[in-house]
Design a protein around this motif. Structure first.
Motif, short mmCIF file in Angstrom:
data_model
loop_
_atom_site.label_atom_id
_atom_site.label_comp_id
_atom_site.label_asym_id
_atom_site.label_seq_id
_atom_site.Cartn_x
_atom_site.Cartn_y
_atom_site.Cartn_z
N LEU A 3 0.79 -1.23 0.00
CA LEU A 3 0.00 0.00 0.00
C LEU A 3 0.82 1.29 0.00
O LEU A 3 0.32 2.33 -0.41
CB LEU A 3 -0.93 0.02 1.23
N ASN A 4 2.05 1.24 0.47
CA ASN A 4 2.88 2.43 0.58
C ASN A 4 3.49 2.75 -0.80
O ASN A 4 4.28 1.97 -1.32
CB ASN A 4 3.98 2.16 1.61
N PRO A 5 3.15 3.90 -1.40
CA PRO A 5 3.63 4.21 -2.75
C PRO A 5 5.15 4.16 -2.88
O PRO A 5 5.68 3.75 -3.92
CB PRO A 5 3.09 5.61 -3.03
N GLU A 6 5.87 4.60 -1.84
CA GLU A 6 7.34 4.57 -1.92
C GLU A 6 7.87 3.14 -2.02
O GLU A 6 8.89 2.89 -2.65
CB GLU A 6 7.95 5.29 -0.72
N MET A 7 7.20 2.21 -1.37
CA MET A 7 7.60 0.81 -1.47
C MET A 7 7.07 0.19 -2.77
O MET A 7 7.77 -0.55 -3.44
CB MET A 7 7.13 0.02 -0.25
N MET A 8 5.81 0.50 -3.12
CA MET A 8 5.20 -0.06 -4.33
C MET A 8 6.06 0.22 -5.56
O MET A 8 6.24 -0.66 -6.40
CB MET A 8 3.80 0.54 -4.55
N ARG A 9 6.59 1.43 -5.66
CA ARG A 9 7.34 1.81 -6.88
C ARG A 9 8.66 1.07 -7.02
O ARG A 9 9.33 1.16 -8.05
CB ARG A 9 7.54 3.32 -6.94
N LYS A 10 9.04 0.31 -6.00
CA LYS A 10 10.29 -0.45 -6.06
C LYS A 10 10.06 -1.91 -6.45
O LYS A 10 11.01 -2.61 -6.78
CB LYS A 10 11.01 -0.40 -4.71
N TRP A 11 8.79 -2.40 -6.38
CA TRP A 11 8.60 -3.83 -6.65
C TRP A 11 7.29 -4.18 -7.34
O TRP A 11 7.22 -5.14 -8.09
CB TRP A 11 8.70 -4.63 -5.35
N PHE A 12 6.22 -3.43 -7.10
CA PHE A 12 4.89 -3.83 -7.55
C PHE A 12 4.67 -3.44 -9.01
O PHE A 12 4.36 -2.29 -9.31
CB PHE A 12 3.82 -3.21 -6.64
N TRP A 70 4.66 -12.74 -11.19
CA TRP A 70 4.55 -12.56 -9.74
C TRP A 70 5.75 -13.15 -9.01
O TRP A 70 6.20 -12.59 -8.00
CB TRP A 70 3.24 -13.14 -9.20
N ASN A 71 6.28 -14.27 -9.48
CA ASN A 71 7.50 -14.83 -8.86
C ASN A 71 8.61 -13.81 -8.84
O ASN A 71 9.29 -13.63 -7.82
CB ASN A 71 7.97 -16.09 -9.60
N LEU A 72 8.83 -13.14 -9.98
CA LEU A 72 9.87 -12.11 -10.04
C LEU A 72 9.56 -10.96 -9.09
O LEU A 72 10.44 -10.47 -8.38
CB LEU A 72 10.01 -11.59 -11.48
N MET A 73 8.29 -10.54 -9.06
CA MET A 73 7.92 -9.44 -8.17
C MET A 73 8.09 -9.84 -6.70
O MET A 73 8.58 -9.05 -5.90
CB MET A 73 6.48 -8.99 -8.43
N PHE A 74 7.72 -11.07 -6.36
CA PHE A 74 7.82 -11.50 -4.96
C PHE A 74 9.28 -11.67 -4.53
O PHE A 74 9.60 -11.46 -3.37
CB PHE A 74 7.03 -12.78 -4.72
N MET A 75 10.16 -12.01 -5.47
CA MET A 75 11.60 -12.03 -5.13
C MET A 75 12.06 -10.61 -4.79
O MET A 75 12.80 -10.39 -3.83
CB MET A 75 12.43 -12.61 -6.28
N GLY A 76 11.62 -9.64 -5.59
CA GLY A 76 11.95 -8.25 -5.31
C GLY A 76 11.34 -7.77 -4.01
O GLY A 76 12.00 -7.07 -3.22
N THR A 99 3.42 6.26 -9.67
CA THR A 99 2.84 5.40 -8.64
C THR A 99 1.89 6.27 -7.85
O THR A 99 2.31 7.20 -7.17
CB THR A 99 3.91 4.82 -7.69
N GLN A 100 0.60 5.98 -7.98
CA GLN A 100 -0.42 6.71 -7.24
C GLN A 100 -1.24 5.70 -6.47
O GLN A 100 -1.54 4.62 -6.99
CB GLN A 100 -1.32 7.51 -8.17
#
Length: 165
Positions: free
Chosen positions: A27-36, A145-151, A46-47
């Protein structure tokens, strides 16, 4: 027969951090923009408005193209459950539903990720064509999703993701 069918992708991951940290990463945009669906080096937008009925948007720039993912929050129950829609309008108007459930473990937490994937059918598809498409969609979606979850795991453990895109 319908023009669209649904298949389900279910994945489970364990993280060595509290469920609150994993929940925040969704939910945190600063974190989302690094992996999601994006990386810090390729993210353009990222909004996020993390409330029921609120929306989120990610725009990632890869290989000269912008890729846009959007959705709406349907349920938010911190730090246990998150339900939201996922759509990439440049590819399809079909909207998937994603459920993220977090369970505290003795050490860290377990995340169960479920995506209801809607698959558009081509004309004259048979049942075997539909089954084949379901498998292909699940496999390619699971790979992403595997790649995203590794990140995500690396981000939660170190605060950074080494691959910048």
């Amino acid at each position: 027969m319908s023009d669209v069918s649904t298949t389900t992708l279910k994945m489970t991951r364990n993280f060595d951090v509290a469920p609150e940290r994993v929940f925040d990463a969704w939910l945190n945009p600063e974190m989302m923009r690094k992996w999601f669906f994006t990386l810090e080096g390729t993210n353009k937008v990222t909004q996020n408005n993390p409330q029921v009925g609120g929306t989120w948007e990610i725009i990632d720039h890869r290989e000269g193209k912008d890729y846009r993912a959007i959705g709406e929050y349907l349920e938010i129950d911190p730090p246990k459950k998150l339900v939201f829609t996922f759509k990439m309008p440049q590819f399809s108007e079909l909207e998937d539903t994603i459920t993220v459930e977090l369970k505290e473990l003795r050490q860290g937490c377990e995340m169960t990720f479920t995506q209801l994937i809607h698959v558009a059918h081509e004309e004259n598809w048979t049942e075997s064509d539909i089954e084949k498409a379901h498998g292909e969609w699940r496999d390619s979606t699971e790979h992403g999703w595997n790649l995203m979850f590794m990140g995500l795991n690396e981000l939660l453990e170190t605060g950074e993701i080494s691959y910048k895109g």
